[in-house]
Enzyme design. Structure first.
Site, mmCIF file in Angstrom:
data_model
loop_
_atom_site.group_PDB
_atom_site.id
_atom_site.type_symbol
_atom_site.label_atom_id
_atom_site.label_comp_id
_atom_site.label_asym_id
_atom_site.label_seq_id
_atom_site.Cartn_x
_atom_site.Cartn_y
_atom_site.Cartn_z
ATOM 1 N N GLU A 78 -5.657 -4.850 0.719
ATOM 2 C CA GLU A 78 -4.206 -4.424 1.289
ATOM 3 C C GLU A 78 -4.691 -3.179 1.924
ATOM 4 O OE1 GLU A 78 -1.134 -2.126 -0.735
ATOM 5 O OE2 GLU A 78 0.129 -4.347 0.465
ATOM 6 N N GLU A 133 0.913 -10.503 -3.505
ATOM 7 C CA GLU A 133 1.499 -9.589 -4.316
ATOM 8 C C GLU A 133 3.400 -9.776 -3.608
ATOM 9 O OE1 GLU A 133 0.213 -5.845 -4.793
ATOM 10 O OE2 GLU A 133 -2.374 -6.342 -4.280
#
Ligand code: IPT
Length: 987
Positions: free
Chosen positions: A201, A290
């Site tokens: 991320e 995710e």
């Protein structure tokens, strides 16, 4: 098919000498959806992709993956248990974050042994037939101390998550170590690894050069599987250009992380992913690396049962099915098993349990959401046309309130309709119709019954679908799976109990069809070559047997939702898609045709009570065993449905009643005594720091600067008294839920949350104006911050930013001499087996009081609940026995019972392992999981509890040992983890 053409070999040849930068050829959407050419990174043909899906060994698949962290289950034997559960739930993937700090207590020191033996995690996945996504960071976030960075990185001068020589060297050091395991376990080497993530991320303060550096390192070390990247939402970071991976994707947590209002569901589903994907990386499958499978919970939060309520099976239906409707064909559910952030693993805001309200609970138990995920995963793995669809807009009569996404297979006439309320949290129960066009005619379905969409529900309806020897015209019930049973086919369909359903198949001759069932609600009608069944979904499962319709007969099993949840379809032969079908058990781990007796299927699994089962067996199978024992079966009808009963035999489980046990007590904060010898402690005399926390004048009082990174810290300051001194001014800096306690010359001054406190009311009896004075400060830390925004926030200090005497004028030198102490040995661990996050700097920890075999015979006898209030730090020790017979799984816990009035914290050591931090004043966690393997479930265990009073004194409440549940179980054997005793301690 594998593309072994000239192009590939050319790019492979290029790969040998230089970096291959994949330049995607931009085909039109239509062309791309129809094309059967494979995307490849030029390094391997074993994992390729196109606009729809991944292809592993040339085979197209929906990657249904779950997140699992081996360090959150410190018992390698249980990794196999969890991977078997993934497989039982029809997952075909697992994502592992590797935690740098867990393996590296000190620069240059790495450990992959014992509970850190990650080869066992790869093996557990491989043995269960689960593909692995590797995510080695170096940064991983994950609510871990430093977001996964090793604590020693605190002292790096250059920024982390950036390209610079210092960080490059540090990152390379880790990757060199971890890559050895990751490369060796790639699919190209016969291992389970199919994808590899770069960073995590990395969407704030981004640095493409750093990404390129990581990519190059993975490649140089031999990682050949496609690279992936998880953007924080579909924002296009590293989707293309420098730093881009092979298959870009994103993360999404639409329910957020506030579990205190679980039904709020603050964010509606995303309906723009399809367009974003088409614009951004349409050559690649749509991936969510995710997707929210639960939520973490902070200190003082509402607790994991509420997080489960927020991210429950209804959430799974609504949000996951929307993902599929958008086009997601790679989905990793974070977390699927959350586990335990034991010892010093967690970052400050979260507590020990990382249950996450996930599908599989912290002690490894099943939830309704786990079963729901199984219903979805089995569908996605069974109904292949779902893997190659394009979007279309269907017509329906309630498009004002119900959103219907159409997905049409590009290779066959099969179409899917994903129906959901426009508002995800709608509680309405609505009837609707859809217009469908099939090769057997155009209809409005349902034709003669009611199709209902419940509140917080979503349905995937299938039309025009060839399966086994049948042709489904349409079904308003959802499909779980179907099978060719030899003489006939079987399909299992479901919806909520009492909802009506319609199921229509093509038949050769209207006049020859015969329908048999015992379910009175079933009506059948055959017209124009279509047999239409209408029925009400039962409580349980109703068999409907159709003969004379197609080449083979068809057994339709219509299940109500509760019954559907308990259908299992373990593979008999995964390659051929052969499954056994069994209804009833709590968990079915595996099925296999017996090697010596081909007419027997051996099932393994777990039950929590005496369980009636229904089994649908292929021709020729006449008998079953359950965990090795023959099951008496009755053939209910001629359709191959057998029934039987698995008898739950109550085990003789024994464990010590801790309220009756004899405990030993010893006081554990001699550091408050002014005469305490701290000559061997480190003098805190640094004048500069690499921490991001600003500090006042004077020496640096940040423990990390002196090599102490975990748990409790002591600071002792010595100064000469004078008439001028009016007090102190102290500011503690540490994470959420930290606390500090101050003593002057052995007297308690107060206990505080982090922040500033000025002590201005010191009287002459406390302070020695003529001679030496000692301030002792105990800091209860809760770990380091993470580095989510890539701004080095993980370097926030743990210690004191200000430590001044008040009233002193004309100071020429700094008047207080400070000493600092943390865990024994600092980065040179006293206990390398249990590792860097196990013990902190309490006197008892430094001296091994928490270890098995510590000689406590001269300690005072005590009872718990404690009869006395104790100041400072107190230690309690006892031993306890557990006996859980083989063939049972009874995950054990330790629970504290007390009112929340007094402020104290505890550390829970079982066999020397720090299995939990408890904050009596904060909560919410009171129950702590003691995993088998750490816990000896057939013998003696050592328990040590360190109690830190934040108030002047504390009285430890009740401590209870108890199982979460008792299962008759095929849990694989779990070896005891090496738990060195006091005699092995390196002092
Ligand atoms: C996402 C992280 O990638 C993951 O490591 C974990 O921290 C998760 O959040 C929350 O549990 S970040 C996302 C919430 C923006």
């Amino acid at each position: 098919m594998l593309l072994k053409g000239a192009l590939t070999s050319i790019s492979l040849a290029i790969a040998a000498v230089t970096t291959v930068i994949a330049v995607p050829v931009r085909l039109s959407l239509e062309a791309r959806q129809k094309s059967d050419s494979n995307g490849t990174n030029g390094l391997t043909d074993l994992v390729t992709w196109d606009t729809h899906t991944l292809k592993v060994n040339g085979e197209r698949l929906f990657l249904f993956s779950g997140e699992f962290h081996y360090y959150r289950l410190p018992s390698p034997g249980l990794w196999t248990d969890i991977m078997q559960k993934f497989k039982a739930l029809d997952y075909n993937g697992v994502s592992f974050y590797f935690f740098w700090g867990y393996h590296s207590p000190k620069r240059g020191v790495y450990d992959f042994t014992g509970i850190r033996d990650i080869q066992k995690a790869f093996d557990a996945a491989a043995d269960s037939g689960i593909h692995v996504i590797t995510r080695a960071g170096p940064y991983i976030n994950s609510e871990l101390d430093c977001g996964g960075f090793p604590s020693w990185l605190q002292n790096m001068q250059s920024p982390a998550r950036k390209y610079n020589p210092e960080n490059k060297e540090a990152s390379h050091e880790w990757l060199t170590e971890i890559d050895k395991y990751m490369t060796a376990n790639q699919i190209t080497k016969g291992g389970p690894v199919i994808l590899n993530q770069i960073e995590n991320e990395f969407s704030y303060n981004t640095d493409a050069e750093y990404m390129e550096m990581l990519k190059a390192k993975f490649r140089d070390d031999g990682m050949v599987v496609p690279t992936i990247f998880n953007d924080v939402g579909p924002n296009g970071n590293f989707a293309t250009g420098p730093g881009a991976p092979d298959i870009y994707g994103w993360d999404n947590y639409p329910a957020g992380f506030d579990c205190s209002n679980p039904l709020a569901w603050p964010n509606d589903r995303s309906t723009d992913w399809r367009d974003f994907h088409e614009r951004t990386n349409g050559e690649q499958p749509m991936a969510v690396y995710e997707f929210q499978g639960g939520a973490f919970d902070p200190w003082g939060g509402p607790g994991y049962p509420e997080c489960y309520k927020m991210v429950n099976e209804q959430y799974a239906k609504v949000y996951y099915k929307n993902n599929y409707a958008q086009g997601i064909r790679i989905q990793n559910l974070y977390m699927t098993y959350g586990g335990t952030s034991w010892g010093g693993l967690p970052k400050p805001s979260v507590y020990t349990s990382y249950d996450y309200g996930a599908a599989i609970t912290e002690p490894g138990l099943m939830t309704t959401k786990a079963y729901e995920n199984k219903l979805q995963a089995a569908f996605l793995h069974t109904v292949k046309p779902f893997l190659t669809t394009k979007y279309f807009k269907p017509e329906s009569d309630r498009s004002d309130i119900i959103l219907i996404d159409g997905l049409a297979d590009v290779n066959t006439p099969t179409k899917f309709y994903v129906a959901q309320h426009w508002s995800t949290k709608s509680e309405e129960l609505d009837e609707f119709h859809i217009k469908i066009e099939t090769t057997n005619g155009n209809f409005e379905i349902p034709r003669s019954s009611k199709l209902i969409l419940n509140g917080r529900d979503a349905k995937i309806l299938t039309t025009d679908y060839d399966f086994n020897s049948q042709h489904l015209v349409y079904s308003t019930s959802e499909i779980f799976t179907h099978q060719d049973a030899g003489s006939h086919d079987v399909i299992i369909v479901y919806a909520y109990e009492k909802e009506e359903g319609e199921f229509a198949i093509k038949v050769k001759d209207d006049t020859k069809v015969k329908v048999e069932t015992n379910d009175d609600s079933v009506k059948s009608e055959t017209n124009d070559g279509i047999l239409q069944l209408t029925y009400t979904h039962p409580n349980g499962t109703s068999p409907i047997y159709i003969s004379g319709g197609a080449e083979k007969d068809l057994l339709v099993l219509v299940a109500g939702y509760q019954s559907a949840l308990r259908w299992w379809a373990p593979y008999l032969n995964e390659k051929e898609g052969k499954r056994a079908l069994i209804n009833g058990p709590y968990l079915v781990r595996s099925a296999a045709v017996s090697k010596d007796d081909k007419s027997t299927v051996a099932f393994t699994g777990d039950i929590d009570e005496t369980t009636d089962i229904q089994v649908v067996l292929p021709d020729g199978i006449k008998a079953i065993t359950w965990n090795g024992e023959k099951v008496q079966l009755e053939e209910k009808d001629k359709h191959g449905i057998y029934t039987g009963t698995l008898e739950f035999k109550k085990p003789d489980i024994k464990y010590t009643d801790l309220t009756k046990a004899t405990w030993k007590y010893k006081a554990g904060s001699p550091e408050t005594d002014p005469k305490f010898d701290d000559s061997k402690w480190i003098t805190a005399d640094h004048l500069s720091t690499n921490s991001t926390t600003p500090h006042d004048a004077g020496p640096i009082l940040y423990a990390d600067d002196y090599g102490f990174h975990t748990g409790c810290l002591w600071f002792r300051g010595t100064f000469n008294g004078s008439s001028e001194i009016t007090g102190f001014d102290l500011t503690a800096h540490s994470g959420a839920a930290s606390a500090w306690v101050a003593y002057l010359n052995g007297e308690y001054l107060g206990g505080f949350d982090v922040g500033n406190h000025a002590f201005t009311d010191l009287n002459d009896t406390l302070i020695n104006r003529e001679g030496e004075n000692v301030i002792s400060l105990l800091l209860w830390t809760t770990g380091h911050e993470d580095d989510f925004k890539a701004d080095d926030d993980y370097k926030q200090a743990r210690g004191f930013t200000k430590a001044e005497l008040l009233g002193v004028t004309n100071q020429t030198t700094w008047p207080i001499v400070w000493k600092v102490q943390g865990n024994f040995g600092g980065e040179d661990l006293a206990d390398p087996v249990r590792g860097p996050y196990n013990e902190g700097g309490l006197y008892g920890e430094r001296n091994g009081w928490h270890l098995p075999g510590f000689p406590d015979n001269d300690w005072e006898d005590a009872k718990i609940p404690e009869s006395k209030e104790r100041t400072g730090v107190s230690w309690y020790r006892t031993t306890f026995d557990v006996n859980i017979p083989d063939g049972y799984d009874a995950p054990m816990s330790l629970r504290y019972v007390d009112d929340t009035k007094s402020r104290y914290r505890t550390l829970l050591y079982v066999n020397g392992w720090n299995l939990g931090r408890y904050a009596n004043d904060l909560g919410p966690q009171t129950q702590y999981y003691l995993p088998k393997g750490i816990l000896n479930t057939q013998g003696e265990n050592t328990l040590a509890i360190g109690v830190v009073a934040i108030d002047e004194a504390a009285q430890l409440g009740q401590v209870i040992l108890e199982p979460y549940d008792v299962l008759q179980s095929a849990i694989p054997s779990v070896e005891l983890v090496d738990s060195p005793g006091y005699d092995k301690r390196q002092q």
